[in-house]
Design a protein around this motif. Structure first.
Motif, short mmCIF file in Angstrom:
data_model
loop_
_atom_site.label_atom_id
_atom_site.label_comp_id
_atom_site.label_asym_id
_atom_site.label_seq_id
_atom_site.Cartn_x
_atom_site.Cartn_y
_atom_site.Cartn_z
N LYS B 32 0.84 -1.20 0.00
CA LYS B 32 0.00 0.00 0.00
C LYS B 32 0.87 1.25 0.00
O LYS B 32 0.57 2.23 -0.68
CB LYS B 32 -0.93 -0.02 1.22
N ILE B 35 2.30 2.11 -3.34
CA ILE B 35 1.32 2.76 -4.23
C ILE B 35 1.11 4.21 -3.81
O ILE B 35 1.13 5.12 -4.63
CB ILE B 35 -0.02 2.00 -4.19
N ALA B 36 0.95 4.41 -2.51
CA ALA B 36 0.72 5.77 -2.02
C ALA B 36 1.90 6.68 -2.34
O ALA B 36 1.74 7.86 -2.61
CB ALA B 36 0.46 5.75 -0.52
N GLN B 41 2.39 2.70 -9.95
CA GLN B 41 1.31 3.47 -10.53
C GLN B 41 0.26 2.52 -11.11
O GLN B 41 0.57 1.37 -11.39
CB GLN B 41 1.87 4.36 -11.64
N VAL B 75 -7.55 -3.00 -5.09
CA VAL B 75 -6.34 -2.23 -5.37
C VAL B 75 -5.43 -2.99 -6.33
O VAL B 75 -4.79 -2.40 -7.19
CB VAL B 75 -5.58 -1.93 -4.06
N LEU B 89 -7.32 1.96 -10.15
CA LEU B 89 -7.68 2.67 -8.92
C LEU B 89 -8.87 3.59 -9.13
O LEU B 89 -8.99 4.63 -8.48
CB LEU B 89 -6.49 3.49 -8.39
#
Lengths: 249, 249
Positions: B32, B35-36, B41, B75, B89
């Motif tokens: 996570k 990704i954040a 991407q 996700v 997303l």
DNA sequence: GCGTAGAAGTGGTCGGACCAATCGGGCGGC
DNA sequence: GCCGCCCGATTGGTCCGACCACTTCTACGC
């Protein structure tokens, strides 16, 4: 809807139509079905992973993945050494996952999220205005005092979140609370406050909150609706002006 | 927020961060985080499960559970033989999970869900009334014809869902579509139609939809809002009268 | 009677093995 | 030279068996 394909799985229907679904998916459906059919009620304890696996002819690994999936969804809760249990299935539990949305989304999606909030918050605030009792109002007043006053931007952001959350809670609708929670993000809120402070507009945000509180205090649903709408639109106005500028570093 | 425990606190024992979190949870946070932080991407492919496991010093089983969790959340997306990818997303992907709510919830929670819909649908319908173009209206008219006419109750239910979904889609807000979808359930809808038919009130439901369509056709947001509100309240009225009586089939 | 230590039960993690779907490159036919 | 088929490498899906960590209950000793 329907993450799972609709297979009208009538009870007692024995003609197995060649279920070609992955084992784990079948396990997920199986457990979900037991809950939907009432065989498993909130608070109930599931058979052990080993038993469940045997029951479905699957391996414990696959069963564990299925349980993990349902745990992630907030349907099950695994207690180390004690067993797996069905959660109370309250909306709050089921929508915890929901928070990933506000957490991860960027750009245009943020605008969309705000548009949804613009539909929900005014209605929720109006409802709260009609229902708030004195104790709840006092609590709100206490939170309001922490917004935009102290030097700590962090406390303001936290108080802001608490303020809106408290209002939605007054409606007494747990589902609404959960949905609204999922549409709010601490990091996004922080960006909004930071941006307003830099532009010397902190006061405007604080005034928004004061107007909302005043409307609730007056038990005036119309005023509450208007104040909430104005507030969300202010945030949206700011966001539109800052999209793309502060996205990536 | 708050799916991840805050490690920011821990007042007294400042020294060791002591990541005591379960391995799988750490793996989830790891991905996570990537990704954040933009390292991953939308559309990107993740390292193989085996590589990821090695990278974190975890076993493949644990890593698979982590991936399963994020897959469940919408996700990630795993393609057998091809690899694991980050989804676009889009709100729709992330809120797919959301549907468990309407799917599983019963009793009082259903009322809460309807109250939320009573906030969203009128606003969405009003917005749609202002934006609908001719092609969209023709499509709506086509769906409307299938509601409550034929003998098949199933088709009516499906058309009903399509009708409302199409309206929300006219708003152009994918997040709104996803949220609304999550609050609608085919099985619940079927119960409502079945109940109305038994009571000889099918016509009333159909009229609700006709009024909504008329308002959209007239590009009249106020009328659309009113018609949508009336419709949701009709469903709510029915539900309150039938709570607890016809739970399971 | 109470508290504690131990045993049994259960979820959490690990490592390895094999199956199944996908993808890419090489070989053969046209 | 180009196209198409086939085979092997890659990678997710499943299974197995073992061991660890935590919880719960029980039986023992005080």
């Amino acid at each position: 809807m329907a993450s799972t394909p609709d297979h009208a799985d009538a009870p007692g229907d024995g003609a197995a139509p060649a279920e070609r679904l992955p084992v784990t998916q079948r396990a997920i459906d199986h457990i979900k079905g037991m809950i939907a059919d009432g065989l498993l009620q909130p608070g109930d304890r599931l058979p052990t992973e080993r038993d469940l696996a045997a029951e479905l002819g699957a391996s414990r690994s696959s069963m564990r993945e299925a349980i993990r999936a349902l745990t992630t969804l907030g349907v099950l809760e695994a207690r180390h050494g004690a067993g797996v249990y069905v959660t109370p299935l309250r909306p709050g539990d089921l929508l915890e996952t929901f928070s990933v949305l506000a957490e991860i989304s960027q750009g245009e999606t943020l605008i969309e999220v705000l548009q949804v909030r613009r539909m929900l918050e005014p209605a929720a605030t109006a409802l709260a205005a009609a229902r708030a009792d004195d104790a709840q109002l006092r609590r709100l007043a206490g939170i309001l005092e922490r917004i935009g006053t102290g030097e700590s931007e962090g406390e303001t952001v936290a108080a802001d979140l608490s303020f809106h959350q408290a209002i939605v809670e007054i409606t007494g609708n747990a589902t609404l609370v959960a949905v609204n929670d999922g549409l709010s993000s601490r990091t996004f809120n922080a960006r909004v406050w930071h941006g307003h402070r830099e532009a010397g507009l902190s006061a405007r945000l604080r005034e928004d909150h004061e107007r909302i509180y005043q409307a609730l205090h007056d038990r005036d649903p119309d005023a509450a609706r208007a104040a909430a709408t104005t507030h969300v639109m202010e945030v949206e106005r700011w966001l539109r002006g800052h999209l793309g500028s502060s996205q990536r570093d």
